[in-house]
Structure formats: C-alpha cells, structure tokens
Design an enzyme around this catalytic site. Structure first.
Site, PDB file in Angstrom:
ATOM      1  CD  GLU A  54      -2.901   1.270   2.533  1.00  0.00           C
ATOM      2  OE1 GLU A  54      -2.191   0.655   3.677  1.00  0.00           O
ATOM      3  OE2 GLU A  54      -3.799   1.463   2.394  1.00  0.00           O
ATOM      4  CE  LYS A 137      -7.562   1.358   3.290  1.00  0.00           C
ATOM      5  NZ  LYS A 137      -6.333   1.917   3.858  1.00  0.00           N
ATOM      6  CB  CYS A 179      -4.656  -1.855   4.133  1.00  0.00           C
ATOM      7  SG  CYS A 179      -3.771  -1.905   5.812  1.00  0.00           S
TER       8      CYS A 179
END
Ligand SMILES: O=C(O)CCC(=O)C(=O)O
Length: 308
Positions: A54, A137, A179
């Site tokens: 990331e 995300k 994540c």
C-alpha cells in the site's frame, strides 16, 4: 443442507507469488526506481505474480495523500498525470509478470467546480503492461484506539465502491483489495465465491494492530474461504511518520503461513498450487455444508464489480 452453486475455484497451474516488502521515502521518483529494482529481483525468483505494498510510492498518511496524488482517468493517463501508472506498466512488461501495484493516492477533479476527490487506489497490470484492474479502497481506515493509534483516512479520502476480481488467463481469478478491506469478511467471501484462487491485499498495518491482527486476519480470510491470501506491507521505517508493521506473508488454504517477512525490506515468495485448494475443500467440505436455509447467501447478492 444447502448445496453451493458457486463455480469451482480454479488455479489452472502452479504459480509463484512474490510480496515485495518495500522501503519507500519522500522522493517519488526514487521510490519508483527502487520499486523497479525490487520487482526485478522478485521476478528473478520465478514469481509470475508480484505484489507491492500500500502507498508504495510515497510516505503513508493523510497529510501526504494530496501531495502525491496522481490522475488515472481517463485511462491511460499521460506520464505527467501518472508517472506511477507508467512505471508499473513498464515493470510488468519488462519482467513478463502480473503486477499488483500496491496502491497510490489517486486524484479525481470534477470539471464543473474543480473539486478534488482522493482515493487509495491499486492498479493491476498484465505481462504486456496492460492495465487489468483498478481497486479503490472500499473500507477507509478510520480507527481510534486509546493509547494506540488514531487514523482517519476519511478526512481526506473517499471510498471505492466495488469488488475487484482479476482474471489471469493462464492461472485463474484473484481478488485485489487494500489493507483495512481485509477486516471485512463479506468482501472476501463474495470474491472467493466468484471463483478466486487468491485474495491479495497490499496493506500497511501499524505497531498497535499489526501484532494483534495482521497474521490473524490473513489466516482468517484463508480459512474462511479455503484459498490463498497474500498481505504485502511496506518495510518498517522508524524515522517515518507512520511505522508499518511489515511481516508480509502468504497463507495457504488450510491457513498455514507459508512465508512471512520480518520488518525490513525483503521479498517473500510462495508457490501456489490448485491441489492445495481442492484438498482443503475436500477435507473440510464447507462448500457443500453451508446452510442457506438458515442464513442468506451473501455472495449471491447484487455486487458491483464494474471498473471505474
Ligand atoms: O486495520 C488496521 O488495523 C490497519 C489498517 C491500515 O493500516 C490501513 O487500512 O491502511
């Protein structure tokens, strides 16, 4: 008992996957050059799927997103709109690999009022350097743990709104998310039930939640779904504003950790084999034992999987 109508997950042939636990600093150009070196090193191990962390081209933090953000749409962007897009495409092409290009801050500017929206965005490229998928995300990292860590991505970022599935013709399908997305089993289950052999998460956990949850979540998503899970972190840099946990890892379909990095820069490689998926599913036949008469099949719900 309800029997699943999910397509059988397929990994058509064994494939090596590498996570590049990368050290990055404030100089984006240097970060891109360094990433290219480490991707070459990963490909030299025989890995055909390579994953970056990331925010691999910048420091991680809300203050940094606007300064490092790049424009990706309309695609393909020009090199000045997105040097990272072109660097990643070249890394994939030059090494003849599938490249899951970690994530970068993305900027979208609306023409009417010049309003800027930012996303945390992952780009996946084919061995010819073509863009295969874009994941923004979905779940933003907003947490506050007293005495631990407070982080509010939503102060700056907007969330993506889709499940990202990527078809690799020689191997099969994998899912990419980022994540904090790993904390949401629904996203993983939907992706898995659409036939993925692996869930891949570029991530950057921290020194509070990393030791508690990073490996646990990787193993949990693997055991829930009986497939491979890869988590790829930046290297830890205690002189940076954000201290990443590191410990990039690959977990097998029985939830065994196959490889795990330490804290510094490192490339970890694992060979993924479809037989291991089938053995896990044969031995523990969750697929055929689900009770959709007792609870709804969330994976059959309406899912957005359209590219932006
Ligand atoms: O979920 C966590 O504890 C960390 C998540 C994170 O670091 C992120 O989403 O970038």
């Amino acid at each position: 008992m309800a029997s699943s109508t999910t397509p059988r997950p397929v990994l058509k042939q064994p494939v090596k996957l590498a996570c590049v636990q990368l050290a990055s600093g404030p100089d984006k150009t240097a970060n891109l050059l360094h990433a290219a070196d480490k991707v070459r090193e990963a490909a030299a191990t025989g890995a055909k799927i390579v994953v970056l962390p990331e925010c691999f081209n910048s420091p991680y933090g809300c203050d940094h997103f606007p300064a490092y953000a790049e424009t990706l749409l309309p695609s393909p962007p020009t090199p000045s709109q997105s040097p990272s897009f072109h660097a990643l495409s070249a890394m994939a092409r030059d090494n003849n690999i599938y490249l899951i290009g970690g994530s970068i801050p993305e900027q979208v500017t609306t023409e009417e009022d010049e309003k800027k929206t930012y996303y945390n965005t992952s780009l996946t490229f084919s061995p010819t350097g073509a863009l295969l998928a874009t994941h923004r995300k979905v779940h933003l990292f907003d947490i506050s743990i007293p005495g631990g860590i407070t982080f509010r991505e939503s102060d700056v970022l907007s969330p993506g709104n889709k499940v990202t599935l990527v078809d690799l013709p020689e191997y099969g399908r994998l899912a990419v998310a980022i994540c904090y997305d790993v904390r949401f089993p629904e996203l993983a289950t939907v992706a898995a039930r659409r036939g993925c052999f692996a869930l891949v998460y570029p991530g950057a956990f921290n020194l509070t939640t990393g030791p508690l949850h990073w490996q646990l979540l990787g193993r949990a998503r693997a055991v829930d779904n009986q497939l491979y899970v890869a988590l790829c972190s930046p290297a830890r840099d205690l002189s940076a504003g954000y201290h990443a946990w590191g410990h990039s890892l690959v977990v097998d379909p029985m939830a065994q950790v196959m490889v795990e990095a330490g804290e510094g820069e490192e490339v970890v490689v694992a060979e993924l084999d479809g037989d291991r998926i089938e053995q896990a599913r044969k031995g523990i036949p969750l697929r055929d034992q689900r009770r959709f008469d007792v609870y709804p099949d969330v994976s059959q719900g309406k899912v957005n999987d359209e590219e932006p």
